[in-house]
Design an enzyme around this catalytic site. Structure first.
Site, PDB file in Angstrom:
ATOM      1  N   ASN A 163      11.338   4.703  -7.544  1.00  0.00           N
ATOM      2  CA  ASN A 163      12.538   3.850  -7.614  1.00  0.00           C
ATOM      3  C   ASN A 163      12.309   2.513  -6.917  1.00  0.00           C
ATOM      4  O   ASN A 163      12.543   1.449  -7.479  1.00  0.00           O
ATOM      5  CB  ASN A 163      13.744   4.539  -6.968  1.00  0.00           C
ATOM      6  CG  ASN A 163      14.150   5.788  -7.726  1.00  0.00           C
ATOM      7  OD1 ASN A 163      13.670   6.025  -8.819  1.00  0.00           O
ATOM      8  ND2 ASN A 163      15.021   6.576  -7.129  1.00  0.00           N
ATOM      9  N   ASP A 164      11.846   2.591  -5.671  1.00  0.00           N
ATOM     10  CA  ASP A 164      11.622   1.356  -4.932  1.00  0.00           C
ATOM     11  C   ASP A 164      10.412   0.595  -5.462  1.00  0.00           C
ATOM     12  O   ASP A 164      10.443  -0.620  -5.559  1.00  0.00           O
ATOM     13  CB  ASP A 164      11.455   1.642  -3.438  1.00  0.00           C
ATOM     14  CG  ASP A 164      12.799   1.633  -2.716  1.00  0.00           C
ATOM     15  OD1 ASP A 164      13.725   0.976  -3.224  1.00  0.00           O
ATOM     16  OD2 ASP A 164      12.923   2.284  -1.665  1.00  0.00           O
ATOM     17  N   HIS A 171      23.000   6.717  -4.287  1.00  0.00           N
ATOM     18  CA  HIS A 171      22.653   7.865  -3.466  1.00  0.00           C
ATOM     19  C   HIS A 171      23.515   9.080  -3.757  1.00  0.00           C
ATOM     20  O   HIS A 171      23.059  10.212  -3.652  1.00  0.00           O
ATOM     21  CB  HIS A 171      22.684   7.504  -1.989  1.00  0.00           C
ATOM     22  CG  HIS A 171      21.491   8.034  -1.284  1.00  0.00           C
ATOM     23  ND1 HIS A 171      20.244   7.507  -1.452  1.00  0.00           N
ATOM     24  CD2 HIS A 171      21.331   9.096  -0.477  1.00  0.00           C
ATOM     25  CE1 HIS A 171      19.372   8.204  -0.758  1.00  0.00           C
ATOM     26  NE2 HIS A 171      20.008   9.182  -0.153  1.00  0.00           N
ATOM     27  N   ARG A 215      14.719  14.596   2.272  1.00  0.00           N
ATOM     28  CA  ARG A 215      15.242  13.301   2.736  1.00  0.00           C
ATOM     29  C   ARG A 215      16.020  13.536   4.022  1.00  0.00           C
ATOM     30  O   ARG A 215      17.198  13.841   3.996  1.00  0.00           O
ATOM     31  CB  ARG A 215      16.146  12.688   1.674  1.00  0.00           C
ATOM     32  CG  ARG A 215      15.458  12.430   0.329  1.00  0.00           C
ATOM     33  CD  ARG A 215      16.454  11.862  -0.670  1.00  0.00           C
ATOM     34  NE  ARG A 215      15.803  11.329  -1.848  1.00  0.00           N
ATOM     35  CZ  ARG A 215      15.757  11.968  -3.021  1.00  0.00           C
ATOM     36  NH1 ARG A 215      16.306  13.158  -3.149  1.00  0.00           N
ATOM     37  NH2 ARG A 215      15.154  11.409  -4.047  1.00  0.00           N
ATOM     38  N   CYS A 221       7.354  11.254  -6.021  1.00  0.00           N
ATOM     39  CA  CYS A 221       8.614  11.922  -5.691  1.00  0.00           C
ATOM     40  C   CYS A 221       9.817  11.101  -6.130  1.00  0.00           C
ATOM     41  O   CYS A 221      10.934  11.371  -5.758  1.00  0.00           O
ATOM     42  CB  CYS A 221       8.690  12.245  -4.202  1.00  0.00           C
ATOM     43  SG  CYS A 221       8.645  10.790  -3.155  1.00  0.00           S
ATOM     44  N   GLU A 276       5.874   2.527  -1.833  1.00  0.00           N
ATOM     45  CA  GLU A 276       7.083   1.983  -2.458  1.00  0.00           C
ATOM     46  C   GLU A 276       7.044   0.474  -2.552  1.00  0.00           C
ATOM     47  O   GLU A 276       7.864  -0.141  -3.200  1.00  0.00           O
ATOM     48  CB  GLU A 276       8.315   2.374  -1.622  1.00  0.00           C
ATOM     49  CG  GLU A 276       8.516   3.853  -1.510  1.00  0.00           C
ATOM     50  CD  GLU A 276       9.555   4.196  -0.458  1.00  0.00           C
ATOM     51  OE1 GLU A 276      10.707   4.433  -0.836  1.00  0.00           O
ATOM     52  OE2 GLU A 276       9.222   4.209   0.733  1.00  0.00           O
ATOM     53  N   ARG A 329      10.371  13.626   5.008  1.00  0.00           N
ATOM     54  CA  ARG A 329      10.295  12.173   5.172  1.00  0.00           C
ATOM     55  C   ARG A 329      11.138  11.772   6.368  1.00  0.00           C
ATOM     56  O   ARG A 329      12.295  12.187   6.479  1.00  0.00           O
ATOM     57  CB  ARG A 329      10.819  11.486   3.906  1.00  0.00           C
ATOM     58  CG  ARG A 329      10.824   9.973   4.020  1.00  0.00           C
ATOM     59  CD  ARG A 329      11.249   9.314   2.734  1.00  0.00           C
ATOM     60  NE  ARG A 329      12.672   9.479   2.500  1.00  0.00           N
ATOM     61  CZ  ARG A 329      13.271   9.106   1.376  1.00  0.00           C
ATOM     62  NH1 ARG A 329      12.579   8.613   0.378  1.00  0.00           N
ATOM     63  NH2 ARG A 329      14.561   9.275   1.236  1.00  0.00           N
ATOM     64  N   ARG A 369      18.054  -2.366  -8.418  1.00  0.00           N
ATOM     65  CA  ARG A 369      18.444  -1.251  -9.274  1.00  0.00           C
ATOM     66  C   ARG A 369      19.927  -0.903  -9.154  1.00  0.00           C
ATOM     67  O   ARG A 369      20.448  -0.132  -9.942  1.00  0.00           O
ATOM     68  CB  ARG A 369      17.580  -0.028  -8.968  1.00  0.00           C
ATOM     69  CG  ARG A 369      17.688   0.496  -7.555  1.00  0.00           C
ATOM     70  CD  ARG A 369      16.718   1.660  -7.409  1.00  0.00           C
ATOM     71  NE  ARG A 369      16.420   1.969  -6.036  1.00  0.00           N
ATOM     72  CZ  ARG A 369      16.801   3.083  -5.430  1.00  0.00           C
ATOM     73  NH1 ARG A 369      17.530   3.951  -6.079  1.00  0.00           N
ATOM     74  NH2 ARG A 369      16.483   3.319  -4.189  1.00  0.00           N
TER      75      ARG A 369
END
Lengths: 611, 89
Positions: free
Chosen positions: A461-462, A196, A304, A509, A438, A339, A472
């Protein structure tokens, strides 16, 4: 300096956020109670007491939430253990004894908690029973964890002048609490491209290099350092030649960025054959919105919102409202997709989520946390609907894995809207509602989901990590995290087909949207919109203008006939390397070099690019 | 000031759960409540104190209660002990 010593000062890690930085090192460390200094001076007592008070309040809140959750889901008998922990936490032996020790022995709150709980634990171990001792240990761990977290937030470095932040590990809370405008670069021993902090660094456009292993040992406060976020290199105490070299590289890079932004600010992201693919920005903090627009973003595709929650304590409805309003107003008339809180996984939002789950990524996170905490969730939805008056708001729910979750979230949104209207508060008339894709189950059930939302956005990513079962954040398996895996491409294709069937828009995204070669695939698969780090928009716009939609579709057809991510990567490289090279962007060069290096590492040569 | 001597009649003695129930009563009381077991005497508003006594099944505990609501506190404690902390069966 002697030539032979140079290698000691050059460390290689993972480039996680592009850019060059030259500056003085500022060493930042999170305290760890086992290693921390134990004694303090008298003037530090109030700080330590405040720290303890906050950590104590957080631990209490967490336990109470857990207790009520368990009693709802499992039964009140099992919730009793949490109630006991709450009682122990509120016991004067802890609430009075810890501050007492801090004051009288002049020790840190952490040390005081350790001393008090350690003694209790020993007593129980000897005289009462081991299981009681474990209760105490558990409470001690929880308190310590929050002390660390609070220390992280409170200890957010006060940066007087621009510097390169060096740390063993950085937490989002530590970074979110600092004056990010003063951070020239970030160098850490640990971390990876999808951590993150890396995402935050990219979003703030701060060059960053992770996985440097020992930079926190090699660099001292005040050392001069060069950081190369393209190559993943950190040079401590550079020679004059190196300084000159990087000064020149930095100047060229900035110039190019400026030109690109100027060019592409006016340019539309269209393919050679006229297909328009809006490019929007991913941002963490509402105040980044206007800068993103300056860089050519056509709105915010992903805000986010959990970053508001990383700052000291949970924000109030009013604070959230102001923040969302700022983003919406500065983007208007362009859209802003916000989100709702997405916690868990590697984000570990301590005041909302739990860090001690055995499998947090598949645990209590995201929409699951929100649906279990209607009070918190509704507060966010209220703030969103109120702010929606000031711009084009799209609300997006993360990690939707079933229709029930989507319906639950939408129901709460309706309830909030009704109660706001009852109160006579102005709310946005039309707000688009969407779901993030996701989880493979959402893809497989896209036909049903798509009928109940206005848009979907793929969080690559997810989706990749759940499709391929690759954690990951685990360095050992990171090679298996393959965005171009045939199964991932099929997932995206299924999503697009079902969504288009229902007449809704698909955006991406995740990290894939900012990768130049992935863009070809995404566009060819039918993705309608891309949202990425603002710093990537200018370059990717100019790349999009060199390809045609027909060609992208053709490429996808060919790629879907291939059997592995490697074959797909090679095909993309062969076909597009020349064009990418011609565009000349620094990140493009690094990308192509990385591809060639990877091939060389396998003892192969990269495929010959087609003209 | 009043005192009550109560017998621990549940199977497992005063472990965490019964201790929590005792403290729930004492911490909501205005009265000062002391708990005595063997040679030890402690503040009964501390769950840790109560747990540390580790009172065994069949043993006796003395409460010393002093304050405006002492009668009510005594009654509630009596009820809790008489019902074996609601845990057997």
């Amino acid at each position: 300096m002697a030539e032979g010593a140079r290698q000691d000062n050059l460390l290689r890690g993972l480039p996680v956020s592009m850019g060059y930085a030259v500056g003085r090192v500022r060493f930042v460390h999170r305290k760890s109670w086992s290693a921390t200094e134990r004694t303090i001076t008298e003037d530090r007592v109030p700080y330590e007491l405040a720290l303890f008070e906050k950590a104590h309040a957080r631990s209490l809140r967490e336990l109470e939430m857990l207790g009520s959750q368990i009693s709802r889901n499992v039964g009140s008998r099992d919730a009793r253990i949490f109630k006991t922990h709450v009682q122990i936490l509120q016991d004067p032996k802890i609430t009075e004894e810890v501050p007492n020790l801090v004051r009288t022995k002049l020790i840190t709150a952490e040390r005081a908690v350790y001393e008090v709980t350690h003694e209790l634990s020993l007593f129980f171990e000897r005289h009462v029973g081991g299981d009681k001792a474990r209760d105490i240990d558990d409470i001690a761990d929880r308190l310590m964890g929050h002390l660390n977290e609070e220390a992280g937030a409170l200890d957010a470095p006060v940066l007087d002048e621009p510097c390169i932040v060096v740390a063993h590990t950085l937490t989002p809370s530590l970074l979110a609490g600092a004056d990010t405008g003063k951070i020239l670069g970030i160098a850490t021993d640990t971390g990876g491209a999808t951590s993150h902090v890396a995402i935050l660094a990219r979003s703030l456009q701060i060059p960053a290099v992770a996985a440097l292993n020992r930079i926190s040992l090699d660099a001292k406060d005040g050392d001069l350092m060069i950081l190369d976020g393209f190559e993943g290199v950190a040079i401590v105490d550079p020679t004059e030649e190196e300084q000159a070299l990087y000064a020149e590289r930095g100047r060229r890079h900035r110039e190019r960025q400026r030109d690109l932004a100027k060019q592409s600010g006016a340019e539309r992201p269209v393919t050679l054959d006229g297909k328009y693919i809006p490019m929007l920005a991913n941002v963490e903090l509402p105040e980044e919105t206007s800068r993103a627009l300056e860089q050519g973003a056509e709105g915010v595709g992903l805000l986010r919102s959990e970053f508001l929650f990383f700052r000291a304590g949970a924000p109030t409805e009013e604070e959230q409202f102001q923040a969302y309003r700022e983003a919406l107003e500065s983007a208007y008339p362009r859209p802003v997709t916000i989100r709702t809180v997405d916690t868990g996984g590697d984000k570990l939002l301590k005041n909302l989520s739990l860090s001690d789950e055995p499998n947090p990524v598949m645990g209590w996170r995201s929409i699951r946390v929100c649906l279990d905490n209607p009070a918190m969730f509704k507060e966010q939805l209220r703030a969103l609907l109120r702010a929606g008056v000031y711009g084009r708001l799209k609300i997006m729910f993360p990690m939707v894995a079933s229709l029930d979750e989507l319906r639950g979230a939408k129901k709460m949104l309706d309830e909030v809207r009704l109660s706001l209207e009852d109160e006579g508060v102005r709310v946005a008339d039309s707000v688009e509602v969407g779901a993030m894709v996701e989880v493979p189950s959402a893809v497989l059930q896209m036909e049903d989901l798509a009928r109940e939302v206005d848009f979907v956005s793929i969080g690559t990513n997810d989706l990749i990590q759940f499709t391929l079962a690759v954690d990951r954040s685990n360095e050992k398996v990171k090679e298996l995290f393959q965005p171009h895996h045939p199964a991932v491409l099929r997932m995206i294709r299924m999503t697009c087909n079902a969504a288009h069937e229902a007449g809704i828009v698909v955006s991406v995204c995740g990290e894939m949207a900012s990768d130049v070669l992935s863009i070809v695939l995404l566009v060819g698969l039918g993705v309608d919109e891309l949202s990425m780090s603002p710093s990537r928009i200018a370059e990717n716009k100019s790349f999009l203008r060199t390809i045609s939609y027909a060609e992208a579709r053709e490429t996808v057809t060919e790629c879907l006939a291939l059997r592995s991510a490697r074959e797909i990567d090679e095909l993309l490289y062969r076909r597009f390397a020349k064009r990418i090279e011609a565009l000349g962007g620094t990140s493009y060069q690094a990308k192509l070099r990385k591809f060639r290096d990877a091939a060389a590492l396998r003892g192969e040569s990269a495929p010959e690019p087609e003209a | 000031m009043i005192t009550r001597v109560l017998q621990v009649t549940n199977k497992l003695g005063i472990h965490a759960r019964p201790a929590g129930m005792i403290v729930e009563i004492t911490t909501h009381a205005q009265s000062d409540v002391q708990i005595c077991y063997g040679d030890s005497r402690a503040n009964a508003k501390s769950i840790l104190n109560v747990m540390m006594l580790a009172a065994e099944p069949g043993s006796e505990i003395k409460f010393v209660i002093n304050g405006p609501d002492e009668e009510r506190v005594a009654e509630e404690l009596e009820k809790l002990f008489a019902n074996r902390f609601y845990e057997d069966g």
